[in-house]
Design a protein around this motif. Structure first.
Motif, PDB file in Angstrom:
ATOM      1  N   VAL A   1       0.870  -1.178   0.000  1.00 27.69           N
ATOM      2  CA  VAL A   1       0.000   0.000   0.000  1.00 27.69           C
ATOM      3  C   VAL A   1       0.906   1.227   0.000  1.00 27.69           C
ATOM      4  N   PRO A   2       0.696   2.170  -0.921  1.00 24.06           N
ATOM      5  CA  PRO A   2       1.575   3.349  -0.992  1.00 24.06           C
ATOM      6  C   PRO A   2       1.617   4.107   0.332  1.00 24.06           C
ATOM      7  N   GLN A   3       2.806   4.549   0.696  1.00 33.49           N
ATOM      8  CA  GLN A   3       2.964   5.272   1.963  1.00 33.49           C
ATOM      9  C   GLN A   3       2.061   6.502   2.050  1.00 33.49           C
ATOM     10  N   PRO A   4       1.919   7.285   0.975  1.00 33.46           N
ATOM     11  CA  PRO A   4       1.011   8.436   1.075  1.00 33.46           C
ATOM     12  C   PRO A   4      -0.427   8.037   1.413  1.00 33.46           C
ATOM     13  N   THR A   5      -0.843   6.864   0.928  1.00 32.19           N
ATOM     14  CA  THR A   5      -2.188   6.371   1.238  1.00 32.19           C
ATOM     15  C   THR A   5      -2.302   6.075   2.726  1.00 32.19           C
ATOM     16  N   ILE A   6      -1.296   5.410   3.271  1.00 28.29           N
ATOM     17  CA  ILE A   6      -1.281   5.104   4.701  1.00 28.29           C
ATOM     18  C   ILE A   6      -1.300   6.399   5.506  1.00 28.29           C
TER      19      ILE A   6
END
Length: 70
Positions: free
Chosen positions: A30-35
């Protein structure tokens, strides 16, 4: 409200595992910006694919993770 994803769940799970955003991103894909957005409560309805991966990583059901969003 009831139909918002609870970012406190993610905070709690990450604290329990002592895992940071970068490591969680690497382990789940899961992309870090999403997290980051999920943790900040900036995204009310993250993609199901992202939520599924995170729930799977923490060994909980989608319902438990989302806490009534669906």
């Amino acid at each position: 409200g009831e139909n918002e994803m609870s970012n406190t769940t993610l905070h709690y799970l990450m604290a329990a595992q002592r895992i940071n955003q970068t490591d969680l991103s690497k382990k789940t894909g899961v992309p870090q910006p999403t997290i980051s957005r999920m943790l900040n409560g900036d995204t009310r309805s993250p993609r199901l694919s992202s939520v599924s991966k995170l729930a799977k990583h923490f060994g909980i059901t989608l319902d438990e993770f989302v806490g009534g969003m669906l």
